[in-house]
Scaffold this motif. Sequence first.
Motif, PDB file in Angstrom:
ATOM      1  N   GLU A   1       0.857  -1.179   0.000  1.00 47.74           N
ATOM      2  CA  GLU A   1       0.000   0.000   0.000  1.00 47.74           C
ATOM      3  C   GLU A   1       0.896   1.233   0.000  1.00 47.74           C
ATOM      4  O   GLU A   1       1.768   1.360   0.856  1.00 47.74           O
ATOM      5  CB  GLU A   1      -0.886   0.017   1.240  1.00 47.74           C
ATOM      6  CG  GLU A   1      -1.902  -1.097   1.287  1.00 47.74           C
ATOM      7  CD  GLU A   1      -3.076  -0.821   0.363  1.00 47.74           C
ATOM      8  OE1 GLU A   1      -3.523   0.329   0.277  1.00 47.74           O
ATOM      9  OE2 GLU A   1      -3.531  -1.777  -0.278  1.00 47.74           O
ATOM     10  N   LEU A   2       0.691   2.129  -0.948  1.00 49.85           N
ATOM     11  CA  LEU A   2       1.531   3.315  -1.052  1.00 49.85           C
ATOM     12  C   LEU A   2       0.677   4.573  -0.972  1.00 49.85           C
ATOM     13  O   LEU A   2      -0.319   4.715  -1.686  1.00 49.85           O
ATOM     14  CB  LEU A   2       2.295   3.310  -2.378  1.00 49.85           C
ATOM     15  CG  LEU A   2       3.262   2.153  -2.577  1.00 49.85           C
ATOM     16  CD1 LEU A   2       3.800   2.151  -4.000  1.00 49.85           C
ATOM     17  CD2 LEU A   2       4.397   2.227  -1.582  1.00 49.85           C
ATOM     18  N   GLU A   3       1.090   5.488  -0.092  1.00 44.23           N
ATOM     19  CA  GLU A   3       0.433   6.781  -0.003  1.00 44.23           C
ATOM     20  C   GLU A   3       0.950   7.635  -1.151  1.00 44.23           C
ATOM     21  O   GLU A   3       2.161   7.728  -1.369  1.00 44.23           O
ATOM     22  CB  GLU A   3       0.740   7.437   1.334  1.00 44.23           C
ATOM     23  CG  GLU A   3      -0.091   8.655   1.598  1.00 44.23           C
ATOM     24  CD  GLU A   3       0.046   9.141   3.030  1.00 44.23           C
ATOM     25  OE1 GLU A   3      -0.237  10.338   3.220  1.00 44.23           O
ATOM     26  OE2 GLU A   3       0.422   8.370   3.911  1.00 44.23           O
ATOM     27  N   CYS A   4       0.043   8.243  -1.895  1.00 45.27           N
ATOM     28  CA  CYS A   4       0.424   8.934  -3.126  1.00 45.27           C
ATOM     29  C   CYS A   4      -0.166  10.326  -3.223  1.00 45.27           C
ATOM     30  O   CYS A   4      -1.135  10.649  -2.565  1.00 45.27           O
ATOM     31  CB  CYS A   4      -0.043   8.137  -4.338  1.00 45.27           C
ATOM     32  SG  CYS A   4       0.701   6.515  -4.475  1.00 45.27           S
ATOM     33  N   VAL A   5       0.446  11.112  -4.097  1.00 43.88           N
ATOM     34  CA  VAL A   5      -0.105  12.388  -4.530  1.00 43.88           C
ATOM     35  C   VAL A   5      -0.708  12.126  -5.904  1.00 43.88           C
ATOM     36  O   VAL A   5      -0.051  11.561  -6.784  1.00 43.88           O
ATOM     37  CB  VAL A   5       0.997  13.463  -4.624  1.00 43.88           C
ATOM     38  CG1 VAL A   5       0.448  14.736  -5.232  1.00 43.88           C
ATOM     39  CG2 VAL A   5       1.607  13.721  -3.263  1.00 43.88           C
ATOM     40  N   LYS A   6      -1.965  12.517  -6.091  1.00 39.88           N
ATOM     41  CA  LYS A   6      -2.686  12.255  -7.336  1.00 39.88           C
ATOM     42  C   LYS A   6      -2.767  13.544  -8.155  1.00 39.88           C
ATOM     43  O   LYS A   6      -3.179  14.586  -7.648  1.00 39.88           O
ATOM     44  CB  LYS A   6      -4.092  11.751  -7.012  1.00 39.88           C
ATOM     45  CG  LYS A   6      -4.957  11.485  -8.214  1.00 39.88           C
ATOM     46  CD  LYS A   6      -6.336  11.042  -7.742  1.00 39.88           C
ATOM     47  CE  LYS A   6      -7.330  10.978  -8.868  1.00 39.88           C
ATOM     48  NZ  LYS A   6      -8.670  10.639  -8.383  1.00 39.88           N
ATOM     49  N   VAL A   7      -2.352  13.449  -9.426  1.00 40.00           N
ATOM     50  CA  VAL A   7      -2.378  14.596 -10.335  1.00 40.00           C
ATOM     51  C   VAL A   7      -3.166  14.199 -11.578  1.00 40.00           C
ATOM     52  O   VAL A   7      -2.896  13.151 -12.173  1.00 40.00           O
ATOM     53  CB  VAL A   7      -0.950  15.022 -10.734  1.00 40.00           C
ATOM     54  CG1 VAL A   7      -0.973  16.143 -11.745  1.00 40.00           C
ATOM     55  CG2 VAL A   7      -0.141  15.410  -9.507  1.00 40.00           C
ATOM     56  N   THR A   8      -4.122  15.027 -11.974  1.00 41.48           N
ATOM     57  CA  THR A   8      -4.902  14.768 -13.185  1.00 41.48           C
ATOM     58  C   THR A   8      -4.681  15.905 -14.166  1.00 41.48           C
ATOM     59  O   THR A   8      -4.756  17.077 -13.797  1.00 41.48           O
ATOM     60  CB  THR A   8      -6.399  14.636 -12.859  1.00 41.48           C
ATOM     61  OG1 THR A   8      -6.578  13.553 -11.952  1.00 41.48           O
ATOM     62  CG2 THR A   8      -7.219  14.370 -14.113  1.00 41.48           C
ATOM     63  N   ARG A   9      -4.404  15.506 -15.400  1.00 44.81           N
ATOM     64  CA  ARG A   9      -4.212  16.483 -16.481  1.00 44.81           C
ATOM     65  C   ARG A   9      -5.323  16.291 -17.512  1.00 44.81           C
ATOM     66  O   ARG A   9      -5.518  15.186 -18.018  1.00 44.81           O
ATOM     67  CB  ARG A   9      -2.864  16.273 -17.152  1.00 44.81           C
ATOM     68  CG  ARG A   9      -2.666  17.230 -18.315  1.00 44.81           C
ATOM     69  CD  ARG A   9      -1.303  17.067 -18.938  1.00 44.81           C
ATOM     70  NE  ARG A   9      -1.153  18.054 -20.001  1.00 44.81           N
ATOM     71  CZ  ARG A   9      -0.724  17.784 -21.205  1.00 44.81           C
ATOM     72  NH1 ARG A   9      -0.374  16.555 -21.519  1.00 44.81           N
ATOM     73  NH2 ARG A   9      -0.612  18.719 -22.113  1.00 44.81           N
ATOM     74  N   VAL A  10      -6.028  17.367 -17.805  1.00 48.53           N
ATOM     75  CA  VAL A  10      -7.067  17.351 -18.831  1.00 48.53           C
ATOM     76  C   VAL A  10      -6.563  18.232 -19.967  1.00 48.53           C
ATOM     77  O   VAL A  10      -6.244  19.404 -19.756  1.00 48.53           O
ATOM     78  CB  VAL A  10      -8.411  17.877 -18.288  1.00 48.53           C
ATOM     79  CG1 VAL A  10      -9.464  17.868 -19.378  1.00 48.53           C
ATOM     80  CG2 VAL A  10      -8.852  17.054 -17.085  1.00 48.53           C
ATOM     81  N   ARG A  11      -6.471  17.675 -21.154  1.00 56.19           N
ATOM     82  CA  ARG A  11      -5.952  18.415 -22.293  1.00 56.19           C
ATOM     83  C   ARG A  11      -6.995  19.364 -22.870  1.00 56.19           C
ATOM     84  O   ARG A  11      -8.180  19.042 -22.933  1.00 56.19           O
ATOM     85  CB  ARG A  11      -5.491  17.438 -23.373  1.00 56.19           C
ATOM     86  CG  ARG A  11      -4.241  16.708 -22.980  1.00 56.19           C
ATOM     87  CD  ARG A  11      -4.052  15.467 -23.859  1.00 56.19           C
ATOM     88  NE  ARG A  11      -2.854  14.733 -23.513  1.00 56.19           N
ATOM     89  CZ  ARG A  11      -2.720  13.953 -22.454  1.00 56.19           C
ATOM     90  NH1 ARG A  11      -3.713  13.815 -21.608  1.00 56.19           N
ATOM     91  NH2 ARG A  11      -1.606  13.314 -22.217  1.00 56.19           N
TER      92      ARG A  11
END
Length: 60
Positions: A8-18
Motif C-alpha cells: 500500500e503506497l500513499e500517493c499524490v494524485k495529479v490529473t491532467r485534462v488536455r
Amino acid sequence: MISSNVGELECVKVTRVRKNSTRETTIWFSQKYNFIPVKVLQKKDGDEIATMILDSIELK
C-alpha cells in the motif's frame, strides 16, 4: 492510497485534462519512493484506455 505488488503506497494524485480533447491522464506519485509514478491511468471520452501500475521497484 494505491495497492500494488510493493504494498500500500500513499500517493499524490495529479490529473491532467488536455485542451480541445476528451483525453485525461491521472498519475499517482509515491511519497515513500521520492515521488516516482506508481500508477498512470488514461481515459478518453470517459472510458479507460490504458492503465499502468508499479509491479516492482529496486532502489540503488
